[in-house]
Write a protein that holds these residues in place. Structure first.
Motif, short mmCIF file in Angstrom:
data_model
loop_
_atom_site.label_atom_id
_atom_site.label_comp_id
_atom_site.label_asym_id
_atom_site.label_seq_id
_atom_site.Cartn_x
_atom_site.Cartn_y
_atom_site.Cartn_z
N GLU A 1 0.57 0.66 7.21
CA GLU A 1 0.92 -0.79 7.49
C GLU A 1 -0.46 -1.42 7.59
O GLU A 1 -0.77 -2.80 7.37
N LYS A 2 -1.47 -1.06 8.21
CA LYS A 2 -2.76 -1.51 8.61
C LYS A 2 -3.41 -1.70 7.40
O LYS A 2 -4.04 -2.78 7.11
N ASP A 3 -3.33 -0.82 6.32
CA ASP A 3 -4.02 -1.13 4.97
C ASP A 3 -3.31 -2.29 4.28
O ASP A 3 -3.97 -3.13 3.62
N THR A 4 -1.88 -2.42 4.46
CA THR A 4 -1.29 -3.69 4.15
C THR A 4 -1.96 -4.82 4.41
O THR A 4 -2.06 -6.02 3.72
N VAL B 1 4.96 -2.79 2.90
CA VAL B 1 5.03 -4.18 2.33
C VAL B 1 4.70 -5.20 3.15
O VAL B 1 5.22 -5.12 4.32
N GLY B 2 4.07 -6.16 2.69
CA GLY B 2 3.83 -7.38 3.53
C GLY B 2 4.10 -8.60 2.88
O GLY B 2 3.53 -8.94 1.70
N TYR B 3 4.36 -9.72 3.62
CA TYR B 3 4.64 -11.21 2.79
C TYR B 3 4.50 -12.20 4.00
O TYR B 3 4.61 -11.95 5.23
N PHE B 4 4.12 -13.32 3.59
CA PHE B 4 3.87 -14.29 4.50
C PHE B 4 5.12 -15.39 4.23
O PHE B 4 5.89 -15.38 3.49
N ASP C 1 0.95 -1.14 0.11
CA ASP C 1 0.02 0.14 0.03
C ASP C 1 0.94 1.25 0.00
O ASP C 1 2.02 1.39 0.71
N ILE C 2 0.38 2.29 -0.66
CA ILE C 2 1.12 3.56 -0.47
C ILE C 2 0.36 4.60 -0.22
O ILE C 2 -0.81 4.81 0.04
N GLU C 3 1.25 5.72 0.44
CA GLU C 3 0.47 7.00 1.15
C GLU C 3 1.35 8.15 -0.06
O GLU C 3 2.23 8.04 -0.14
N THR C 4 0.43 8.86 -0.39
CA THR C 4 0.89 10.02 -1.14
C THR C 4 0.36 11.42 -0.65
O THR C 4 -0.52 11.40 -0.03
N VAL C 5 1.19 12.51 -0.96
CA VAL C 5 0.80 13.85 -0.73
C VAL C 5 1.18 14.82 -2.00
O VAL C 5 2.08 14.34 -2.70
N PRO C 6 0.71 15.79 -1.85
CA PRO C 6 1.09 17.10 -2.96
C PRO C 6 2.75 17.04 -2.88
O PRO C 6 3.46 17.00 -1.80
N VAL D 1 5.52 -7.49 7.93
CA VAL D 1 5.23 -5.91 7.62
C VAL D 1 6.40 -4.93 7.67
O VAL D 1 6.79 -4.91 9.08
N THR D 2 6.61 -4.34 6.73
CA THR D 2 7.71 -3.24 6.77
C THR D 2 7.50 -2.18 5.95
O THR D 2 6.55 -2.29 5.06
N SER D 3 8.15 -1.03 6.05
CA SER D 3 7.95 0.19 5.41
C SER D 3 9.24 0.61 4.97
O SER D 3 9.95 0.92 5.75
#
Length: 237
Positions: free
Chosen positions: A210-213, A70-73, A14-19, A84-86
């Motif tokens: 991370e919650k969204d991921t 990002v997250g992986y099993f 998942d990504i978060e973006t801003v102007p 999960v890591t960012s």
């Protein structure tokens, strides 16, 4: 198709973006005009280009990425974990680090990327920002010459559509109807710009991302008819 996928071959993100600029006034005159043209349909006569600028993070040409989670099993016998890591900070560095992770750990033919609405937002946004920064695209984001069935991307919103391309379902709604626990957040996507520029609180954005991921992974598990993750199985690294 999702039943045949091995969970350990999927990178959820998942990504978060801003102007890209905090204030509209910081844009060059040419960029202001281009912004006005780009957003004329969305704004209509209700907002001026300056009044609409708080939404610039939606467009890769006028926004920037401040966090990729990002997250992986991983599996060991009957035990499973979801790690999960960012990546955050300077955009060019986080994109370079994300690319390095893809090329080092998720570069095999069986590896795929998965996000909610990823095909229309996350994947193209990351690719566009990489190109803007002069970063060559990793194989998993380079779609040139690929046939549709060769594209290594999964999209939980597309899977939920079941062929109905008029249907948009938010991740928040999906977690609700699929009985996936969704911790209450004190921010949502529309507030990321203010949290980043006004509050200078990147940690809050990372937690939200991370919650969204995790939620994307939970949705795919439910679509596969599998047990969702417990809190003990989610590891933040």
């Amino acid at each position: 198709m999702q039943r045949k996928l091995q969970l350990e071959n999927i990178l959820f993100l998942d990504i978060e973006t801003v102007p890209e600029n905090e204030h509209y006034i910081e844009l060059t005159e040419e960029k202001k005009e281009l912004w006005a043209q780009k957003t004329s349909y969305q704004r209509k006569d209700e907002f001026s280009p300056e009044e609409f600028y708080h939404r610039a993070g939606i467009w890769a040409e006028f926004g920037k990425i401040v966090c990729i989670s990002v997250g992986y099993f991983t599996f060991k016998g009957d035990l499973r974990n979801f790690r999960v890591t960012s990546f955050h900070g300077d955009e060019q560095k986080l994109l370079t680090d994300f690319k390095s992770m893809l090329e080092t750990h998720f570069n095999r033919p069986q590896h795929v990327l998965c996000a909610h609405n990823g095909k229309e937002f996350d994947f193209p946004y990351i690719a566009r920002r990489m190109i803007i920064h002069g970063i060559s695209l990793p194989e998993k984001l380079n779609l040139m010459g690929k046939k549709p069935w060769e594209v290594p991307h999964l999209d939980t919103m597309e899977l939920w559509r079941f062929g109905d391309y008029k249907h948009f379902t938010s991740l928040k709604l999906l977690t609700n109807i699929l009985n996936i626990p969704s911790p209450k957040d004190d921010i949502d996507g529309s507030m990321v710009r203010n949290v980043y520029y006004d509050d200078n609180d990147i940690d809050k954005i990372i937690i939200y991302c991370e919650k969204d991921t995790v939620a994307v992974a939970q949705v795919l598990l439910r679509l596969q008819g599998k047990e969702i993750l417990s809190e003990d199985e989610i590891l933040h690294v």
